[in-house]
Motif scaffolding. Structure first.
Motif, PDB file in Angstrom:
ATOM      1  N   ASN A 216      13.977  -6.572  -0.164  1.00  0.00           N
ATOM      2  CA  ASN A 216      13.414  -6.463  -1.509  1.00  0.00           C
ATOM      3  C   ASN A 216      11.901  -6.620  -1.537  1.00  0.00           C
ATOM      4  OD1 ASN A 216      15.926  -6.062  -2.658  1.00  0.00           O
ATOM      5  ND2 ASN A 216      16.254  -8.235  -2.977  1.00  0.00           N
ATOM      6  N   ASP A 217      11.318  -7.093  -0.432  1.00  0.00           N
ATOM      7  CA  ASP A 217       9.878  -7.313  -0.393  1.00  0.00           C
ATOM      8  C   ASP A 217       9.408  -7.303   1.061  1.00  0.00           C
ATOM      9  OD1 ASP A 217       7.319  -7.779  -1.306  1.00  0.00           O
ATOM     10  OD2 ASP A 217       7.759  -9.725  -2.192  1.00  0.00           O
TER      11      ASP A 217
ATOM     12  N   GLN B 183      13.011   1.793   0.542  1.00  0.00           N
ATOM     13  CA  GLN B 183      14.171   1.680  -0.322  1.00  0.00           C
ATOM     14  C   GLN B 183      14.797   2.975  -0.800  1.00  0.00           C
ATOM     15  OE1 GLN B 183      11.150   0.187  -1.161  1.00  0.00           O
ATOM     16  NE2 GLN B 183      11.479  -1.966  -1.451  1.00  0.00           N
TER      17      GLN B 183
ATOM     18  N   LEU C  33      12.025   1.442  -9.289  1.00  0.00           N
ATOM     19  CA  LEU C  33      12.863   0.416  -8.683  1.00  0.00           C
ATOM     20  C   LEU C  33      12.272  -0.960  -8.993  1.00  0.00           C
ATOM     21  CD1 LEU C  33      13.450   2.155  -5.232  1.00  0.00           C
ATOM     22  CD2 LEU C  33      15.131   1.842  -7.034  1.00  0.00           C
TER      23      LEU C  33
ATOM     24  N   PHE D 159      11.331  -3.618  -7.446  1.00  0.00           N
ATOM     25  CA  PHE D 159      10.822  -4.364  -6.309  1.00  0.00           C
ATOM     26  C   PHE D 159       9.311  -4.498  -6.392  1.00  0.00           C
ATOM     27  CE2 PHE D 159      14.508  -1.904  -4.537  1.00  0.00           C
ATOM     28  CZ  PHE D 159      15.403  -2.961  -4.553  1.00  0.00           C
ATOM     29  N   CYS D 160       8.758  -5.496  -5.702  1.00  0.00           N
ATOM     30  CA  CYS D 160       7.299  -5.700  -5.669  1.00  0.00           C
ATOM     31  C   CYS D 160       6.610  -4.549  -4.951  1.00  0.00           C
ATOM     32  CB  CYS D 160       6.969  -7.006  -4.962  1.00  0.00           C
ATOM     33  SG  CYS D 160       7.571  -8.465  -5.819  1.00  0.00           S
TER      34      CYS D 160
ATOM     35  N   VAL E 268       7.377  -0.743  -3.184  1.00  0.00           N
ATOM     36  CA  VAL E 268       8.361   0.327  -3.084  1.00  0.00           C
ATOM     37  C   VAL E 268       7.796   1.438  -2.206  1.00  0.00           C
ATOM     38  CG1 VAL E 268       9.683   2.059  -4.352  1.00  0.00           C
ATOM     39  CG2 VAL E 268       9.286  -0.177  -5.365  1.00  0.00           C
TER      40      VAL E 268
END
Length: 114
Positions: free
Chosen positions: A74-75, A88, A95, A97-98, A100
């Motif tokens: 996720n990061d 991803q 999305l 997430f921090c 992408v």
């Protein structure tokens, strides 16, 4: 090879499951070719998204690369001397997430896709 390695997105690989010495040769040769074309990589993205611990050791031995842009997360995270940037999606979309990143396959895309 039919192994997924550390990032088991696929069960095919040029790296996962291959001996360390062979991976060193592949990394060294690939970097030499890129350097001959004035390309000096500092990020690694594995073919078929698959690599293993030997790939990381070979990258450390044969290159200055310390960023892997291909992992499921996720990061961004740091491990074993590498920064891992998650990949991803195969197409642009929003999305949560921090960071992408997207993986494009230009050989399979048309102008509209770009």
């Amino acid at each position: 090879m039919k192994r997924g390695g550390l990032n088991p997105v696929n069960k095919r690989s040029e790296f996962a499951g291959v001996a360390y010495d062979e991976q060193c040769k592949k990394i060294k040769h690939g970097i030499q070719i890129l350097n001959e074309h004035n390309i000096f990589p500092d990020i690694f993205f594995a073919p078929s998204h698959t690599f293993d611990k030997n790939t990381l050791l070979a990258l450390n031995q044969e290159s200055n690369i310390c960023i892997i842009c291909d992992t499921v997360a996720n990061d961004v995270y740091y491990q074993d001397g590498f920064y891992f940037i998650p990949q991803q999606s195969g197409h642009v979309r929003k999305l949560p997430f921090c960071v992408v990143t997207f993986c494009y396959h230009p050989n399979m895309m048309n102008v509209d896709t770009f």
